[in-house]
Every structure is written in structure tokens, then in C-alpha cells.
Design an enzyme around this catalytic site. Structure first.
Site, PDB file in Angstrom:
ATOM      1  NE  ARG A 549     -95.757 -37.099  -8.839  1.00  0.00           N
ATOM      2  CZ  ARG A 549     -94.655 -37.097  -8.111  1.00  0.00           C
ATOM      3  NH1 ARG A 549     -94.372 -38.151  -7.367  1.00  0.00           N
ATOM      4  NH2 ARG A 549     -93.883 -36.046  -8.079  1.00  0.00           N
ATOM      5  CB  SER A 610     -94.439 -27.504 -14.128  1.00  0.00           C
ATOM      6  OG  SER A 610     -94.669 -28.177 -12.920  1.00  0.00           O
ATOM      7  CG  ASP A 664     -91.808 -27.663 -12.169  1.00  0.00           C
ATOM      8  OD1 ASP A 664     -91.624 -28.503 -13.074  1.00  0.00           O
ATOM      9  OD2 ASP A 664     -91.515 -26.455 -12.295  1.00  0.00           O
TER      10      ASP A 664
HETATM   11  C1  G6P Z   1     -91.019 -34.050 -10.408  1.00  0.00           C
HETATM   12  C2  G6P Z   1     -91.843 -32.921  -9.812  1.00  0.00           C
HETATM   13  C3  G6P Z   1     -92.644 -32.234 -10.862  1.00  0.00           C
HETATM   14  C4  G6P Z   1     -91.718 -31.782 -11.976  1.00  0.00           C
HETATM   15  C5  G6P Z   1     -91.002 -32.967 -12.516  1.00  0.00           C
HETATM   16  C6  G6P Z   1     -90.029 -32.541 -13.557  1.00  0.00           C
HETATM   17  O1  G6P Z   1     -91.802 -35.076 -10.776  1.00  0.00           O
HETATM   18  O2  G6P Z   1     -92.715 -33.455  -8.847  1.00  0.00           O
HETATM   19  O3  G6P Z   1     -93.289 -31.144 -10.326  1.00  0.00           O
HETATM   20  O4  G6P Z   1     -92.469 -31.143 -12.980  1.00  0.00           O
HETATM   21  O5  G6P Z   1     -90.260 -33.597 -11.515  1.00  0.00           O
HETATM   22  O6  G6P Z   1     -89.398 -33.657 -14.050  1.00  0.00           O
HETATM   23  P1  G6P Z   1     -89.929 -34.472 -15.303  1.00  0.00           P
HETATM   24  O7  G6P Z   1     -88.752 -35.248 -15.756  1.00  0.00           O
HETATM   25  O8  G6P Z   1     -91.020 -35.314 -14.815  1.00  0.00           O
HETATM   26  O9  G6P Z   1     -90.340 -33.461 -16.313  1.00  0.00           O
HETATM   27  C1  BGC Z   2     -91.827 -24.392 -17.723  1.00  0.00           C
HETATM   28  C2  BGC Z   2     -91.485 -24.095 -16.279  1.00  0.00           C
HETATM   29  C3  BGC Z   2     -91.192 -25.386 -15.543  1.00  0.00           C
HETATM   30  C4  BGC Z   2     -90.144 -26.166 -16.273  1.00  0.00           C
HETATM   31  C5  BGC Z   2     -89.815 -27.470 -15.608  1.00  0.00           C
HETATM   32  C6  BGC Z   2     -90.761 -25.250 -18.334  1.00  0.00           C
HETATM   33  O1  BGC Z   2     -91.146 -25.611 -19.621  1.00  0.00           O
HETATM   34  O2  BGC Z   2     -91.949 -23.202 -18.433  1.00  0.00           O
HETATM   35  O3  BGC Z   2     -92.531 -23.434 -15.656  1.00  0.00           O
HETATM   36  O4  BGC Z   2     -90.724 -25.060 -14.278  1.00  0.00           O
HETATM   37  O5  BGC Z   2     -90.591 -26.427 -17.590  1.00  0.00           O
HETATM   38  O6  BGC Z   2     -90.902 -28.294 -15.540  1.00  0.00           O
END
Ligand code: G6P
Ligand code: BGC
Ligand code: BGC
Length: 924
Positions: A549, A610, A664
Site C-alpha cells: 500500500r 516487513s 510492520d
Molecule cells: C497490515 C499492516 C502491514 C502488515 C500486515 C500483515 O496490513 O499494515 O504492515 O505487514 O498487516 O498482515 P498480512 O496478513 O497482510 O500479512
Molecule cells: C518478517 C518480519 C515481519 C513479519 C510479519 C516476517 O516474515 O521477517 O520482518 O515483521 O514477517 O510481516
């Protein structure tokens, strides 16, 4: 069809013309017979009334109504599926109660789909009357004695005998092998049995007998045995109908309709116990004086009124009472009776069926009544036949009305316009009086024309069906054992979770000291959570979750406004070159700026990235390794802020001021911290999983300063990469890891996060299929396909509001041929996998909050955790299980979980805002 004419007789050639009721105009005595038989006439309206009343009682009983007690009991039988046809093995069957004063022992060999049908070996034992009316122990000892007598004569290995117990009386079942007798029926009245578990009584008797080691695996009602005995390839029959000494029916009901079961998934066979219908006077209009006298003389006056109008134990008695009545009124036998005619039970079902027979019946009338000491006049035989036919016809029609009630209920509960169904029939009334079935069929067609019903006579009175249930019970027990063995490693107990917590705390301490640890404990250079004085417009990028995003975040005194746009990162870009990836990111930013009219503006930008980065500063982050399916080249070991700036440079005319790079977890903590200053932990459980928290700076090796705090990105996804989670790792985890693009890495993540749970489930389903536990052992191409079982399916399948059929729909979309049992087992697999994930995640959070509590030397810690991630947010039970595990493992920490509304993009903007504020103060 509204007339009662004795069906059999009508067709006979040369019979005198009949009344409109289909009865021939006999002489004046026959008027009296006619008037007498008038009582047995049940009109269509009355049949429909009975059908409607019985349907009403069925639904009251299914809904769990206790008072007034519904007229029928609707007893769940714990038989949850009709035969697969794969059942095989040798089974002992003991039948008690179906055929009155006899019990039967059978040896049934089931040959599965391949083999031909083996004739069961059986032996019938007459039960002495004193045993049917004596102490219960005597009856069960008699049964155990018959079992050993039967086995003594049987040249088979008598090791590990599995027995199915067909017990044809109303019972409350609490399991396939636990059943409490409610009340005796049909001439039985043994003491000390009602209210007791008849399986235990039989097990005790077998033990007392001590001759054989017999495992009573299942107890079933004879209607269930009849339904289950349906010839493979014909059925499956979903209704079992018995008319023998007694009468009853069972059918496959949606479990969610059976209130007492509190189960909303699958089907269960329900024994209607319609014999007791009318015990509440509902049958008043059709009960004759003969029915009342029969009931008065019976062992259980007032009970089983419906059965006493249909069951073979009573039909002979009704005929006797009518003949005695007509004889006493001088209408028959010259007004003479006989002691035999006046004694109860002297006319049996067999007699009635033989006498009613259109061809040989008249001769039988003479013979049978002669045996009763009666002389029958020439034309009287026919009148006696009328009596038999009237009583048999009424029985068949009443039985049809009851069956019609069951069929209309099924049609309604399955929401089917046209119900197509097979009914298995069993019992000597069907065998001895063939017209019973044709009258039944005809009447059912009349009462429920929208049901297409096929009647399948059961081949051996249900013995095979009971063996089927026993086989199913044995198979389900075996499958359940295999399922439990397979899922046992996923059921973590307190000690195991506490060990994970302790190991994580140890790894945290080592990581903070910069020693070898699977937890890198990366300083993030975020020293404070927002204090609310932040202001300005910021751009934010959010890469690494399900969606990429670009956000515009406006921080004002009034709060934070966010405008964002979701862009996709195609797999080829995520796994292409780094340059391609960052050029794609800049393309999205430019597209966003144009859409938001920000082109040419150089707003401070916060980059939520992330992935594990060793940060050297707020805007310097060296990517240590990709995770979550990313593997873009030439990025690992690089400062991703530089990679972004180079991409911006490559795209001339774009000015962006990258101020901060945050993980994140940090973005989520900051975002929630803006609302709740006690939020000092960030948790992500989404595609990947990770956590960060505010650590005492003095504990962070490699970062100058002993005062204040530093937010640490734990990168707990890699916890256990040193093998410390080896004891918990299952073969399924190993399969998933082997097939991932980063085998040996992110062990903790691969047991918890959304990218992997679906795959763990898929591997377990493949394993259970290979064991024959699921999908009848048929491996499907679809199930062999990676990532075909999405983690979101777990959330859908485990949602409380989803009926099993929806679970089935999800799985059928995957092209999986499944039964209700399969769907139930898939549900249990999903529950075990997600529960382990949530508990491990909870153990991790417990380690973090306990670390903070100990850091601050507090007895009690009150703290909030900011959480984000699709799995945590969408799974119906995940968040609750995490919180419960934290309460269990960190009882001195009061932890509030705050679900982040705006994602970590807002957090990145706030980090940027804090950095800008601190930078301004430095310049002042
Ligand atoms: C939200 C946060 C992101 C994060 C994500 C993880 O969307 O804004 O920064 O990486 O959650 O959740 P997801 O299920 O999208 O991996
Ligand atoms: C990454 C982290 C991140 C997490 C959640 C992991 O695979 O190594 O940096 O915070 O995923 O998105
Ligand atoms: C019993 C039922 C049984 C039926 C047919 C009735 O008396 O209550 O459990 O299924 O007879 O045998």
C-alpha cells in the site's frame, strides 16, 4: 382409496360385488361384521391428521421440548454415516428384541468393495418367558450364554472378537457403545435394566461368562441395522423401517436439528420410536374398542398405543379380540367361542397372514380356527379373512402415515422440492404379509406425492446392518485413533508452552547481548512511542504483507487522516530482480501521487518494510534475508532505503524524502500507541509473524546509551532456526519447510503464520488420506497441489456460524469427494493446526511481556499489544487462544490486545513525524 376394503380379497375372481367401500354385500351376519370392521376404517383425512400430529411431535422432540413430553422420542443413535461399502472384517452380532421371544447371534463377514457377499452364519435362541419377565441380569447372562454356545460351534479364531449389539428398545444413547434403556416394550419386562447402560450390562455378563474376550463396539436399534443393511449399490438407504413384533423407524437427520446433540455439523441417525405415538390420546379417533381392550390387557397399558395397532405382536391379538367379539354376538361360529379363542395370544401374526392369504387363506382359516376349537361355516372363512385384511390394512396404512411424516420432515429439512430417498424395510410383518408393503407404498404415494420413495427389503433382518454399524464404529474408532495420533503432536500442554516461553526469553537475552541466537533482536532506532504532538503530511509505504500500500497520512491536532491505495506485487516481481522490485514500488508511488494531486511534492516518507533488517539508523536498514515468498535478487545485505532512493533517482522528476524505514511490527505498535500510550509491543500474525517491543536501552548491546528505551524488532519468525523447536516440529512442518523457498529458515513463522498453516493442513490431509482415514483413501490431484488449501479456509471452516454443509462446499470446491465424517475430521485438523499456532504465538507474547515486567522489576505489569495481520484478525478463535495462553503463562501481566485499524502505514508516518520533530528540535 378412501375405503378400507381388504385389498387382498378384492382382486379375487368371482367375488360378490362390493360396497362402495370395496366390501362385498354378504348376508345379514356380514352386516354386523361390516359394521364391526367399520371401526378399522381409517380415512385419508385421519391419516393426514396422524401424519401432521406425528410430524409436530417429531419437531417438538428434535427441538428438545420436555414438557409436555412429545409423543415420539427422536433418539440420536450416534450413527453418523451410512455405509461406505468399504467396511470389511468379521463381526459378531447379537440381536435382542426385534423378533419377540427369541434372540439371534450372527457371524457376519464383510468383504468391503472387492469381495462378494458372504452369507452370515446365524443361530436363533428362544428366550424363555420367565427370562423375558425376570431379573435383567438373568436376561443378559442368557444372552452371554447364547454367544458362547454359538462361538463354541463356530470354527473361527475367536481372538479380539468385535460385537455389534442390536437392542430393539427405546434407549438414550450417549455414544456408539453407551446406551441407557428408557422402557421395555413388546412383551419384555426385566427388572433392573430400565435406566441402565445395556452395553455395560452385556459386557458384565460376557465377563461373568468368561468364555470369550468379546469387545462390544456398538449398540444399535434394529431400525438402524435395517437401514445400514441396505444392499451396497442400491442405497444408501437413509430411512430404516421395521415392522416386526414392534414397529419403529429411523432416518438420517441433520445433526444441527437435534437440539440435545448441540452439534451443528454432519448427520446423525435418529430413532423415531413412533411406537409411543398416541400415548397422549392423539390416536383417539382411530382407536377401536378392540385396541383399548388389547392395551388394557397388555404388559404396558397406555404405552406404545401406535405400536399396538401395527406391530406383529399385536395384530393376531386384535384379530382374536374381533373374532371373539363377533362370536359372542352370535355373528360368527354359531355364537360359540372356545377357551383358546378367549385366551390372549392364541392367534399369532403368522396365523393372520396365512388366513388373509387370497389364495390359500380360506383353507388356513378352517385349519387354524379348528386348532382353536372352533368350527367355521362355509362363508365364515371369508368373513374371518375380512377381519384379518381390515386389521392388516389398517396397520399398513397407519404405518404409511407415520412414514409420510418422516419423509415430509426430511423433504422440508433438506429444502428439496422432490425428495428422492430409499427406505430399507425389515421385519416379519413385511415377510409374512407381502401386501403390507404394497398398501404402505400406495398410501405413502397418496400422502407425500412429492417424495420419490424406493423400498429396499433388508436381506437378513438387519444382522448385516448391525455388522456394518459395528464395522463403521470400529472403522471410526480406528480412524479416530489414527486422527488423534496424527494430531497429538499439535496438542501442546502447559509444560511444552512454558518451555517455548522460557526458550524464547533465553534467546531474547542472548540476541540482545549480540550472542548467537535464533532471535536477532534488531534495534529499530525508534526510541519513543508518539506523544500526540506530531503534525504534518507524510507519505508511507507498506510492503511485506498481503497487500502493498501507498498511503498519504495527515497528522493534525484533530487526529490522523489516511488516504491509501493498494497495489499488487506480482510473484514474478517479488521473486525477480531487486531493481525491478524497487522500480515497481516507485511506479506505484508516482501513480498514487498523481491520483492524490501530490505530484512534484517531496513529502517525508516512512517505509514499512516487513522483512528482517539490521538498522544502522532510522533511515538505514540492511536486509538480512527475504521471507514470506519474497526473493528479489541483489537486495539481501543491501540497505533497502538506498535501493529505494536509487529507484527514485532512476525515475527522474520524482522527489521523495525517505526519512524512516520501519518494520510492520513497529509500525503497528506506533499506530496503536498513538491511541494508547501503554502500547509497547507490536505483534503481526499475517502472512508472516513477528513481534517488537520497547526494551531498556541498557540491555541492547551495540547501541550506545543506558537510559531510555529502544524498540527491538525480535524477528521471532526465525525462532527455532537453531533447532530449539525440534521437539515440537512434526513431519508435516518438515514437509512444508522442505517445499518452501527458504528451507531451514523461519521455523517459528512456519508453525504459526498464514503463509504456511494451509499447507500444514494440506500435508496432514494427504497423510490421513494415505492412511485411508479421509476421502476413503482416495488421493486427489487437487490435494497434491501446493497452496491449494488456503489458510483463509481454516478461518472459514472453523467459524462457528458455518454449518457443515458449507464446510463441505469449501472442500468440494477443492474437488475433494468427502462425507460428513471427512468434513468433521478436516475441521478437527484445522482446529489442531490453528490452535497450536495461536498457543505458540501466545507463548511468544508471554515471553515478551514477562521480559518487560522483569526489566522494570514489577510484580504486576499492565501493558497493551498492538496487533495486525489477516490471520489474527480473521480467524474466529486465534486471538482468543493467544490471549488465553498469555493469561496462562504470564499471569502477572494484564495484557490488552489492540487490533490496529489503519495498519502499520500510519505507524510508519508517525515514526517519520517523530523523526522530523526530533530533527527540527536538533536544528532549533
Ligand atoms: C497490515 C499492516 C502491514 C502488515 C500486515 C500483515 O496490513 O499494515 O504492515 O505487514 O498487516 O498482515 P498480512 O496478513 O497482510 O500479512
Ligand atoms: C518478517 C518480519 C515481519 C513479519 C510479519 C516476517 O516474515 O521477517 O520482518 O515483521 O514477517 O510481516
Ligand atoms: C421399540 C423400538 C424398535 C421397534 C421395532 C419398538 O417396540 O421401542 O426400539 O425399533 O420396536 O423392533
Amino acid at each position: 382409496m378412501d375405503s378400507i376394503g381388504p385389498v387382498g380379497l378384492q382382486q379375487r375372481e368371482g367375488a360378490p360385488s362390493c360396497s362402495q367401500e370395496g366390501l362385498p354385500y354378504p348376508s345379514d351376519s356380514s352386516e354386523l361384521v361390516l359394521e364391526c370392521l367399520q371401526q378399522f376404517k381409517v380415512t385419508r383425512t385421519q391419516l393426514q391428521q396422524i401424519q401432521a400430529n406425528l410430524l409436530g411431535s417429531m419437531e417438538q422432540a428434535l427441538a428438545g421440548q420436555v414438557s409436555p413430553a412429545p409423543a415420539v422420542r427422536m433418539l440420536p443413535t450416534y450413527v453418523g454415516s451410512t455405509p461406505h461399502g468399504t467396511e470389511q472384517g468379521d463381526f459378531l452380532v447379537l440381536e435382542l428384541g426385534a423378533t419377540g421371544a427369541s434372540l439371534r447371534v450372527l457371524w457376519v463377514t464383510l468383504m468391503g468393495t472387492e469381495g462378494h457377499r458372504m452369507e452370515p452364519r446365524s443361530q436363533e435362541f428362544v428366550i424363555p418367558p420367565e427370562v423375558m419377565l425376570g431379573p435383567g441380569q438373568q436376561l443378559f447372562d442368557f444372552a452371554a450364554h447364547c454367544l458362547s454356545e454359538f462361538l463354541d460351534a463356530l470354527p473361527v479364531s475367536t481372538q479380539d472378537l468385535q460385537l455389534g449389539f442390536s437392542f430393539s428398545f427405546p434407549c438414550h444413547q450417549t455414544g456408539l457403545d453407551r446406551s441407557t434403556l428408557i422402557s421395555w416394550t413388546k412383551g419384555f419386562r426385566c427388572s433392573g435394566v430400565e435406566g441402565h447402560d445395556v452395553v455395560q450390562l452385556l459386557r458384565d455378563a460376557i465377563k461373568r461368562q468368561g468364555a470369550y474376550n468379546i469387545d462390544v463396539v456398538a449398540v444399535v436399534n434394529d431400525t438402524v441395522g435395517t437401514m445400514m443393511g441396505c444392499e451396497p449399490g442400491v442405497g444408501p438407504c437413509e430411512v430404516g423401517l421395521v415392522v416386526d413384533t414392534g414397529t419403529n423407524a429411523c432416518y438420517m437427520e441433520e445433526a444441527r436439528h437435534v437440539a440435545v446433540l448441540d452439534e451443528d455439523r454432519g448427520r446423525v441417525c435418529v430413532s423415531v420410536e413412533w411406537g409411543s405415538f398416541g400415548d397422549d390420546e392423539a390416536l383417539g379417533p382411530v382407536l377401536t374398542t378392540f385396541d383399548h381392550s388389547l392395551d388394557q390387557e397388555s404388559l404396558n397399558p397406555g404405552a406404545q398405543r401406535f405400536e399396538k395397532m401395527i406391530g406383529g405382536l399385536y395384530l393376531g391379538e386384535l384379530v382374536r379380540l374381533v373374532l371373539a367379539h363377533l362370536a359372542q354376538r352370535g355373528v360368527l361360529f354359531g355364537g360359540r367361542t372356545s377357551p383358546a379363542l378367549l385366551s390372549r395370544g392364541s392367534i399369532l401374526l403368522e396365523h393372520v397372514a396365512e388366513m388373509e392369504d387370497p389364495l390359500a387363506g380360506a383353507a388356513r382359516v378352517h385349519a387354524i380356527l379348528q386348532d382353536l376349537g372352533l368350527s367355521v361355516g362355509a362363508s365364515e372363512a371369508e368373513l374371518v379373512q375380512y377381519v384379518c385384511a381390515a386389521i392388516l390394512t389398517r396397520a399398513a396404512r397407519l404405518c404409511a402415515a407415520a412414514l409420510a411424516a418422516v419423509l415430509s420432515h426430511l423433504q422440508h429439512s433438506r429444502e428439496q422440492q422432490m425428495l428422492q430417498i430409499a427406505v430399507a424395510t425389515g421385519g416379519r410383518v413385511f415377510e409374512r404379509y407381502p401386501s403390507f408393503l404394497s398398501i404402505l407404498q400406495e398410501t405413502v404415494k397418496l400422502l407425500v406425492p412429492e417424495c420419490d420413495v424406493s423400498f429396499i427389503p433388508s436381506v437378513d433382518g438387519g444382522g448385516r446392518g448391525v455388522a456394518m454399524v459395528t464395522a463403521v464404529a470400529a472403522r471410526m474408532a480406528a480412524h479416530r485413533r489414527l486422527l488423534e495420533e496424527t494430531l497429538a503432536p499439535f496438542r501442546l500442554n502447559h509444560e511444552q508452552l512454558a518451555a517455548v516461553q522460557a526458550q524464547m526469553q533465553e534467546a531474547m537475552a542472548k540476541g540482545l547481548r549480540g550472542e548467537a541466537s535464533s532471535l536477532r533482536m534488531l534495534p529499530t532506532y525508534v526510541r519513543a512511542t508518539p506523544d500526540g504532538s506530531e503534525r504534518g503530511d507524510f507519505l508511507a509505504l507498506d510492503l511485506g504483507g498481503t497487500n502493498f500500500r501507498v498511503l498519504l497520512v495527515r497528522v493534525t491536532a484533530g487526529g490522523v487522516q489516511i488516504t491509501n491505495q493498494v497495489y499488487s506485487i506480482p510473484e514474478c516481481v517479488a521473486q525477480g530482480s531487486g531493481q525491478q522490485l524497487f522500480d515497481h514500488i516507485v511506479d506505484c508511488i508516482v501513480d498514487f501521487q498523481q491520483k492524490q494531486g501530490l505530484s512534484g511534492q517531496s513529502l517525508p516518507l516512512g517505509f514499512t518494510f516487513s522483512f528482517p533488517c539490521r538498522q544502522l539508523g532510522l533511515d538505514q536498514g540492511i536486509l538480512l534475508n527475504w521471507t514470506k515468498g519474497f526473493s528479489a535478487s541483489d537486495c539481501e545485505g543491501q540497505d533497502v532505503v538506498c535501493l529505494l532512493r536509487e529507484a527514485i533517482r532512476r525515475r527522474q522528476a520524482v522527489k521523495l524524502n525517505v526519512v524512516a524505514i520501519v518494520n510492520d511490527t513497529v509500525g503497528t505498535m506506533m499506530s496503536c500507541g498513538y491511541e494508547d500510550p501503554r502500547c509497547e509491543v507490536g505483534l503481526i500474525v499475517g502472512t508472516g509473524t513477528n513481534a517488537c517491543y520497547m526494551e531498556e536501552l541498557r540491555n541492547v548491546a551495540g547501541v550506545a546509551g543506558d537510559y531510555g528505551h529502544m524498540c527491538i524488532n525480535m524477528e521471532w519468525g526465525a525462532f527455532g532456526d537453531d533447532g530449539s523447536l525440534g521437539l515440537l516440529r512434526t513431519s508435516f512442518d518438515a514437509n512444508v519447510d522442505q517445499a518452501s523457498i527458504n528451507p531451514g529458515k523461519q521455523s517459528f513463522e512456519k508453525m504459526i503464520s498464514g503463509m504456511y498453516l494451509g499447507e500444514i493442513v494440506r500435508h496432514i490431509l494427504l497423510h490421513l488420506t494415505s492412511l485411508g482415514v479421509l476421502f476413503r483413501g482416495q488421493q486427489t490431484q487437487r490435494l497434491q497441489t501446493r497452496d491449494i488449501f488456503k489458510t483463509k479456509f481454516l478461518s472459514e471452516i472453523e467459524s462457528d456460524s458455518l454449518a457443515l454443509r458449507q464446510v463441505r462446499a469449501i472442500l468440494e470446491d477443492l474437488g475433494l469427494p468427502l462425507t460428513s465424517d471427512d468434513a468433521l475430521m478436516v475441521l478437527e485438523v484445522c482446529q489442531a493446526v490453528s490452535q497450536r499456532a495461536a498457543q505458540l504465538c501466545g507463548a511468544g507474547v508471554a515471553a515478551v511481556v514477562e521480559k518487560i515486567r522483569e526489566n522494570r522489576g514489577l510484580d504486576e505489569l499492565t501493558i497493551s499489544v498492538g496487533v495486525d495481520g489477516t490471520l489474527y484478525k480473521l480467524h474466529p478463535h486465534f486471538s482468543g487462544l493467544v490471549a488465553a495462553t498469555v493469561r496462562e503463562l504470564a499471569p502477572r501481566c494484564a495484557v490488552t490486545f489492540l487490533q490496529s485499524e489503519d495498519g502499520s502505514g500510519k505507524g510508519a508516518a508517525l515514526v517519520t513525524a517523530v523523526a522530523c520533530r526530533l530533527a527540527q528540535m536538533d536544528h532549533v
